[in-house]
Design an enzyme around this catalytic site. Structure first.
Site, PDB file in Angstrom:
ATOM      1  N   LYS A 139      -9.876  -0.716  -4.623  1.00 48.38           N
ATOM      2  CA  LYS A 139      -9.413  -1.424  -5.620  1.00 48.38           C
ATOM      3  C   LYS A 139     -10.140  -2.700  -5.700  1.00 48.38           C
ATOM      4  CE  LYS A 139      -5.168  -3.729  -7.405  1.00 48.38           C
ATOM      5  NZ  LYS A 139      -3.891  -4.012  -7.212  1.00 48.38           N
TER       6      LYS A 139
ATOM      7  N   GLU B 163     -15.395  -1.717   5.046  1.00 49.05           N
ATOM      8  CA  GLU B 163     -15.646  -0.261   5.703  1.00 49.05           C
ATOM      9  C   GLU B 163     -16.157   0.438   4.495  1.00 49.05           C
ATOM     10  OE1 GLU B 163     -13.081  -2.353   5.963  1.00 49.05           O
ATOM     11  OE2 GLU B 163     -12.212  -2.385   7.870  1.00 49.05           O
TER      12      GLU B 163
ATOM     13  N   GLY C 192      -2.343  -1.118  -3.861  1.00 46.75           N
ATOM     14  CA  GLY C 192      -3.405  -0.270  -3.155  1.00 46.75           C
ATOM     15  C   GLY C 192      -2.383   1.030  -2.276  1.00 46.75           C
ATOM     16  N   ARG C 193      -1.424   0.611  -1.750  1.00 43.46           N
ATOM     17  CA  ARG C 193      -0.531   1.465  -0.914  1.00 43.46           C
ATOM     18  C   ARG C 193       0.339   2.279  -2.021  1.00 43.46           C
ATOM     19  NH1 ARG C 193       0.036  -3.774   0.220  1.00 43.46           N
ATOM     20  NH2 ARG C 193       2.238  -4.562   0.069  1.00 43.46           N
TER      21      ARG C 193
ATOM     22  N   GLU D  57       3.195  -2.938   5.628  1.00 43.56           N
ATOM     23  CA  GLU D  57       2.146  -3.712   4.729  1.00 43.56           C
ATOM     24  C   GLU D  57       3.021  -4.570   3.583  1.00 43.56           C
ATOM     25  OE1 GLU D  57      -1.363  -2.787   2.495  1.00 43.56           O
ATOM     26  OE2 GLU D  57      -2.580  -3.401   4.093  1.00 43.56           O
TER      27      GLU D  57
ATOM     28  N   HIS E  70       6.979  16.881  23.449  1.00 40.79           N
ATOM     29  CA  HIS E  70       6.494  17.208  24.638  1.00 40.79           C
ATOM     30  C   HIS E  70       5.836  15.985  25.136  1.00 40.79           C
ATOM     31  CE1 HIS E  70       7.681  21.255  24.756  1.00 40.79           C
ATOM     32  NE2 HIS E  70       7.537  21.390  23.587  1.00 40.79           N
TER      33      HIS E  70
ATOM     34  N   LYS F  62     -10.151 -10.708   8.577  1.00 41.39           N
ATOM     35  CA  LYS F  62     -11.135 -10.010   7.864  1.00 41.39           C
ATOM     36  C   LYS F  62     -12.329 -11.463   8.010  1.00 41.39           C
ATOM     37  CE  LYS F  62      -9.012  -6.989   4.355  1.00 41.39           C
ATOM     38  NZ  LYS F  62      -8.763  -6.894   2.986  1.00 41.39           N
TER      39      LYS F  62
HETATM   40  O1  F6P Z   1      -6.983  -4.837   3.917  1.00 38.40           O
HETATM   41  C1  F6P Z   1      -5.934  -4.157   3.546  1.00 38.40           C
HETATM   42  C2  F6P Z   1      -6.205  -3.660   2.320  1.00 38.40           C
HETATM   43  O2  F6P Z   1      -6.549  -4.545   1.429  1.00 38.40           O
HETATM   44  C3  F6P Z   1      -4.962  -2.769   1.737  1.00 38.40           C
HETATM   45  O3  F6P Z   1      -3.857  -3.397   1.272  1.00 38.40           O
HETATM   46  C4  F6P Z   1      -5.801  -1.912   0.997  1.00 38.40           C
HETATM   47  O4  F6P Z   1      -4.803  -0.529   0.444  1.00 38.40           O
HETATM   48  C5  F6P Z   1      -6.969  -1.694   1.689  1.00 38.40           C
HETATM   49  O5  F6P Z   1      -7.272  -2.790   2.369  1.00 38.40           O
HETATM   50  C6  F6P Z   1      -8.142  -1.325   0.884  1.00 38.40           C
HETATM   51  O6  F6P Z   1      -8.469  -1.991  -0.265  1.00 38.40           O
HETATM   52  P1  F6P Z   1      -9.411  -1.566  -1.155  1.00 38.40           P
HETATM   53  O7  F6P Z   1      -8.714  -0.552  -2.078  1.00 38.40           O
HETATM   54  O8  F6P Z   1      -9.468  -3.071  -1.995  1.00 38.40           O
HETATM   55  O9  F6P Z   1     -10.720  -1.345  -0.852  1.00 38.40           O
END
Ligand code: F6P
Length: 547
Positions: free
Chosen positions: A204, A210, A265-266, A351, A382, A510
């Protein structure tokens, strides 16, 4: 007035003392209709909440609490697109992504429903072209694989859905690259060929460390294989709310799909973030997923609160966290197809509601989201079920089961389901000293041995669980299931007076990571860190021979 001073809260605190005297086993014995009284069904999804430590009075009081928090008003604000995410000044309109209504729904003067329809049509065109082999890779061969790069909400939804819908998956394979340790990435670059691989970059923000690092690494992999910039443009698709950054990365505008700022995002699985689902399982399957979610939206909007599944689930959670003092919640799906569900819900719940400041900026003064965790059954049986049965901390559990077996595995499926039902019954009933004695006698143990073992073989029982039974695991029921939890989370946020749609708590780590990256690389700036962090960085640098 604070929530804790409300009449409903005070009544629930008093009521809790009465409930503490009850045992679920007695409640079932006294009321043969308890299952009927405390279960709900909707289009192949059964919610059995009868094994929760509640009475009719508990529910009535919890509903009073929801009324005191104006749940009905907030539900309307959510669904009509009002700014419910006040810290970011946005609505949270994930429901619009799956709405089949045609009447315009305006956000800042734009009809979001029309925009959604247009994006769905673009997704369909792309997904179908890839699936039927018309979308050719740069050397003229059809696409065989998709690498999906994203993290958190940009990863977990498609990951969950594609695992759950594996039997319907008849398109190109989809591989997920989320973490930054290179493991998932290496598994892709080691096995796949760029010329037959499509890359979906989902972010987003398009600034997530990452995702950007993985996207760049995959682009390098293409270049190393001889792909030129035109080839890369053909193979890279971005789904993002940051158009400029995606274009700057080199994404072709035709292959750029939006994530609107009114989608969290979620909560974004239902947007173009779900493109890999459409590519893997077909657009029909994706539309059925949306239809299932919309069915749950309608139920959430229309069903009276006392017969409203997400509301009931949310209030049960509040009962345990705030009145029974239970700060942990387990989700145990009895299906490997739902093995991503606990991870998905960890993000969705923690979150969204992992917060301690209310909508007015004040400390809440009561517990909010429990720690959510889980594992598939029977695997978890288990491992950690010992603690669930006999540990000192009762953990409310959501069991999720699927009635329809995997073709060819009908007998094993019976065993699986027998285990699910047995676990919730055992947790509820427990085993009294008398029953334990009888059982050991039947096993032929001596009287002396029985006395020795007795304390260990008693189960307290009275451990609450909810069972969600799906007639089948289809795109439609999966959509219903996820939307059920989304609205549960919203219900809880309303009662706790939280904004469920921001996530400031992820920012500090971050920021610190940026400074620490420099420290790791050149050892600079260490003075501003504490002795533990300094010690860890120093050891890292020493062990890597960087000093
Ligand atoms: O760091 C948390 C977060 O912002 C989440 O809310 C989100 O789902 C994820 O990182 C990925 O964010 P993006 O879609 O901006 O890469």
């Amino acid at each position: 007035m604070s929530l804790k001073q409300s009449e409903a809260w005070i009544s629930l605190s008093q009521h809790r003392r009465m409930v503490a005297e009850l045992h679920l086993r007695d409640l079932f014995e006294k009321d043969p209709h308890r299952f009927r009284r405390f279960s709900l069904e909707l289009d192949g999804l059964l919610l059995d909440y009868s094994k929760n430590l509640i009475t009719e009075d508990t529910l009535r009081l919890l509903l009073d609490l929801a009324a005191a928090a104006d749940l009905v008003g907030w539900r309307q604000r959510l669904l009509q697109g009002e700014v419910v995410n006040h810290t970011e000044g946005r609505p949270a309109l994930h429901t619009a992504l799956r709405s089949s209504a045609s009447a315009p729904l305006l956000v800042q003067g734009k009809d979001v429903r029309a925009e959604v329809r247009e994006v769905l049509a673009r997704m369909e065109a792309l997904a179908e072209a890839v699936r039927n082999g018309r979308y050719l890779g740069y050397d003229g061969r059809p696409i065989r694989d998709v690498i999906h790069i994203g993290i958190g909400g940009s990863d977990l939804g498609p990951r969950l859905a594609l695992q759950a819908l594996a039997p319907q998956h008849d398109g190109p394979r989809v591989h997920f690259v989320s973490n930054i340790d290179g493991v998932e990435l290496a598994a892709c670059t080691g096995r796949l060929q760029p010329a037959t691989t499509l890359v979906t970059i989902v972010s987003k923000s398009f600034t997530t460390l990452e995702t950007c690092a993985n996207a760049e690494a995959v682009r390098e992999w293409f270049r190393a294989a001889g792909a030129d910039e035109a080839a890369i443009r053909r193979h890279f698709i971005a789904i993002s709310g940051n158009r400029e950054a995606a274009l700057a990365f080199g994404i072709d505008p035709q292959r750029l799909f939006p994530i609107w700022d009114w989608v969290g995002g979620r909560y974004s699985l239902w947007s173009a973030v779900g493109l890999p689902i459409a590519i893997g399982c077909g657009m029909d399957a994706f539309r059925q997923l949306l239809q299932g979610a919309e069915r749950m939206d309608q139920h959430f909007e229309e069903a009276p609160l006392e017969r409203n599944m997400p509301v009931i689930l949310g209030l049960l959670g509040i009962w345990y966290v705030n009145f029974m003092g239970l700060g942990s919640h387990a989700v145990i799906p009895y299906s490997e197809r739902l093995r991503v569900l606990p991870a998905y819900l960890e993000q969705l719940e923690m979150e969204s509601n992992g917060k301690s400041v209310d909508r007015d900026g004040n400390p809440v003064g009561y517990a909010t989201v429990p720690v959510l965790w889980g594992q598939t059954g029977t695997v978890g049986q288990h491992a950690f079920f010992q603690a669930l049965h006999q540990g000192t901390q009762p953990v409310p559990i959501d069991f999720v089961g699927i009635v329809e077996p995997l073709p060819g595995y009908e007998r094993m499926h019976e065993q699986l389901m027998a285990n699910l039902f047995a676990q919730s019954e055992a947790l509820m009933r427990g085993q009294s000293a008398e029953e334990a004695r009888r059982q050991m006698a039947a096993e032929g143990l001596s009287a002396e041995r029985i006395d020795d073992l007795l304390p260990y073989r008693v189960f307290p029982g009275n451990r609450p669980s909810t069972t969600i039974l799906l007639r089948e695991l289809s795109p439609r029921t999966l959509g219903m299931l996820i939307a059920l939890y989304e609205h549960k989370v919203f219900t809880q946020s309303v009662v706790w007076r939280l904004n469920a749609f921001d996530q400031w708590g992820v920012e500090l780590g971050k920021q610190l990571a940026k400074g620490l990256l420099t420290a790791l690389r050149d050892g600079s700036g260490m003075a501003e860190h504490d002795s533990s962090t300094r010690g860890l960085v120093e050891r890292y640098r020493a062990w890597r021979g960087l000093d």
